[in-house]
Enzyme design. Structure first.
Site, PDB file in Angstrom:
ATOM      1  N   ARG A  53      -9.841 -13.748   1.351  1.00  0.00           N
ATOM      2  CA  ARG A  53     -10.768 -12.727   0.844  1.00  0.00           C
ATOM      3  C   ARG A  53      -9.993 -11.825  -0.095  1.00  0.00           C
ATOM      4  O   ARG A  53      -9.039 -11.161   0.334  1.00  0.00           O
ATOM      5  CB  ARG A  53     -11.344 -11.939   2.018  1.00  0.00           C
ATOM      6  CG  ARG A  53     -12.304 -10.835   1.612  1.00  0.00           C
ATOM      7  CD  ARG A  53     -12.894 -10.124   2.825  1.00  0.00           C
ATOM      8  NE  ARG A  53     -13.820  -9.067   2.456  1.00  0.00           N
ATOM      9  CZ  ARG A  53     -13.430  -7.814   2.168  1.00  0.00           C
ATOM     10  NH1 ARG A  53     -12.117  -7.494   2.218  1.00  0.00           N
ATOM     11  NH2 ARG A  53     -14.322  -6.893   1.839  1.00  0.00           N
ATOM     12  N   LYS A  90      -4.011  -4.565   0.652  1.00  0.00           N
ATOM     13  CA  LYS A  90      -3.945  -3.747   1.863  1.00  0.00           C
ATOM     14  C   LYS A  90      -2.571  -3.132   2.079  1.00  0.00           C
ATOM     15  O   LYS A  90      -1.590  -3.487   1.411  1.00  0.00           O
ATOM     16  CB  LYS A  90      -4.363  -4.583   3.076  1.00  0.00           C
ATOM     17  CG  LYS A  90      -5.866  -4.869   3.087  1.00  0.00           C
ATOM     18  CD  LYS A  90      -6.318  -5.548   4.361  1.00  0.00           C
ATOM     19  CE  LYS A  90      -7.819  -5.747   4.352  1.00  0.00           C
ATOM     20  NZ  LYS A  90      -8.283  -6.483   5.568  1.00  0.00           N
TER      21      LYS A  90
HETATM   22  C1  LIG Z   1     -15.015  -6.380   5.070  1.00  0.00           C
HETATM   23  N1  LIG Z   1     -13.581  -6.644   5.266  1.00  0.00           N
HETATM   24  C2  LIG Z   1     -12.526  -5.849   4.955  1.00  0.00           C
HETATM   25  S1  LIG Z   1     -12.719  -4.275   4.255  1.00  0.00           S
HETATM   26  C3  LIG Z   1     -11.112  -3.601   4.325  1.00  0.00           C
HETATM   27  C4  LIG Z   1     -10.374  -3.685   3.014  1.00  0.00           C
HETATM   28  O1  LIG Z   1     -10.564  -4.581   2.221  1.00  0.00           O
HETATM   29  N2  LIG Z   1      -9.520  -2.661   2.847  1.00  0.00           N
HETATM   30  C5  LIG Z   1      -8.769  -2.433   1.728  1.00  0.00           C
HETATM   31  C6  LIG Z   1      -9.177  -2.806   0.454  1.00  0.00           C
HETATM   32  C7  LIG Z   1      -8.389  -2.481  -0.644  1.00  0.00           C
HETATM   33  C8  LIG Z   1      -7.203  -1.785  -0.480  1.00  0.00           C
HETATM   34  C9  LIG Z   1      -6.795  -1.415   0.788  1.00  0.00           C
HETATM   35  C10 LIG Z   1      -7.567  -1.738   1.895  1.00  0.00           C
HETATM   36  N3  LIG Z   1     -11.347  -6.412   5.270  1.00  0.00           N
HETATM   37  C11 LIG Z   1     -11.675  -7.640   5.832  1.00  0.00           C
HETATM   38  C12 LIG Z   1     -10.875  -8.691   6.391  1.00  0.00           C
HETATM   39  O2  LIG Z   1      -9.635  -8.647   6.468  1.00  0.00           O
HETATM   40  N4  LIG Z   1     -11.562  -9.773   6.884  1.00  0.00           N
HETATM   41  C13 LIG Z   1     -12.932  -9.839   6.835  1.00  0.00           C
HETATM   42  N5  LIG Z   1     -13.514 -10.939   7.348  1.00  0.00           N
HETATM   43  N6  LIG Z   1     -13.701  -8.862   6.296  1.00  0.00           N
HETATM   44  C14 LIG Z   1     -13.066  -7.779   5.815  1.00  0.00           C
END
Ligand SMILES: Cn1c(SCC(=O)Nc2ccccc2)nc2c(=O)[nH]c(N)nc21
Length: 274
Positions: A256, A222
């Protein structure tokens, strides 16, 4: 070890669990074909299992700011075949959705956790999951994905996020849901500046102590990782491993992640030194 309901599984509580991200969205693979999507997802899940994953988080809709909304029928079409294909894979399965109709189908399909970035606020969400024993992850998000990163501001981010999660816990337990099914999550990147994200990360043990519910942390790749490493998203593995260890140190019970094998090894070394 105390048995925290996690669907069919009695997952260990003495170590932080690794949740692997399984995107079944077309933008997560090339040709977008339906069967290619299912094949791709199953292969990815099988690799994560070989890599030592504890929980596989199946998501059919990207929640990135600006990501197109996915109609319910399309999300069902993407996610349900994967849930059935993974039913007997021997690992816990969670479904990342905020749609009550998909929650209901997922519960019927026997998933072990519903991971709701909207903390079961949608009308019907609580009813969809009440009569089940699957775990429920309540995540904090400011407003909604389209606007949450515009100008996130809090008087005291830890106090406000904790208050939000407390309120959600109270609503669900008042509806008759066993508190032991619940997990909380500060929602890194969902309406927070980098400073807000690190303040929340550092407050993990405090939040768990105040709310009496274990914590899930999702930092992998992130912007909070990119901001301190200066690296683009495809070069954030090392930073994400640091983030995973930081989350463990600050009390996370689940991390996660995208990079399961690397995170599993990092945690093995971490626990060898505790
Ligand atoms: C579904 N989900 C997501 S999706 C966003 C994401 O991964 N962005 C992202 C992925 C890769 C690169 C940059 C941003 N983040 C969470 C979290 O932090 N907690 C829970 N419980 N579920 C979640």
């Amino acid at each position: 070890m105390p048995h925290f309901p996690f669907g069919r599984f009695n997952l260990p509580r003495e170590r932080t669990l690794v949740m692997g991200i399984l995107n079944v969205t077309p933008d997560s693979f090339s040709d977008g074909g339906q069967f290619a999507a299912l094949d791709f997802a199953i292969s990815h899940a099988e690799q994560m299992i070989r890599d030592g994953v504890d929980i596989i988080d199946v998501g059919g809709e990207s929640t990135r700011p600006g990501a197109p909304a996915v109609p319910l029928e399309e999300e069902l079409r993407r996610v349900l075949p994967v849930l059935f294909a993974l039913r007997d894979c021997g690992r816990a399965i969670s479904v990342d959705t905020y749609k009550p109709e998909l929650m209901r189908e997922a519960v019927l399909a026997g998933v072990d956790m519903i991971n709701d970035v909207n903390a079961f606020r949608a009308p019907g969400a609580i009813e969809a999951v009440r009569d089940s024993d699957c775990a429920l992850c309540l995540m904090h998000m400011l407003d909604k994905p389209a606007t949450m990163q515009d100008k996130p501001a809090y008087a005291d981010v830890v106090r406000e996020v904790t208050a939000f999660l407390r309120e959600r816990i109270d609503v669900l337990t008042s509806a008759g849901i066993d508190r032991r099914r619940l997990w909380i999550d500060p929602g890194f990147g969902f309406g927070k500046t980098v400073e807000h994200n690190y303040a929340l990360l550092k407050a993990g043990r405090q939040m768990v102590a105040e709310l009496g519910v274990p914590l899930l942390a999702g930092l992998s790749r992130k912007s909070m990782i990119g901001a301190v490493t200066g690296k683009p998203v495809e070069q954030r593995l090392a930073g994400s491993l640091g983030g995973a260890l930081a989350a463990v140190a600050h009390g996370a019970g689940i991390v996660r992640v995208h990079d399961v094998a690397e995170t599993v090894d990092a945690l093995k070394v971490w626990y060898a030194a505790q």
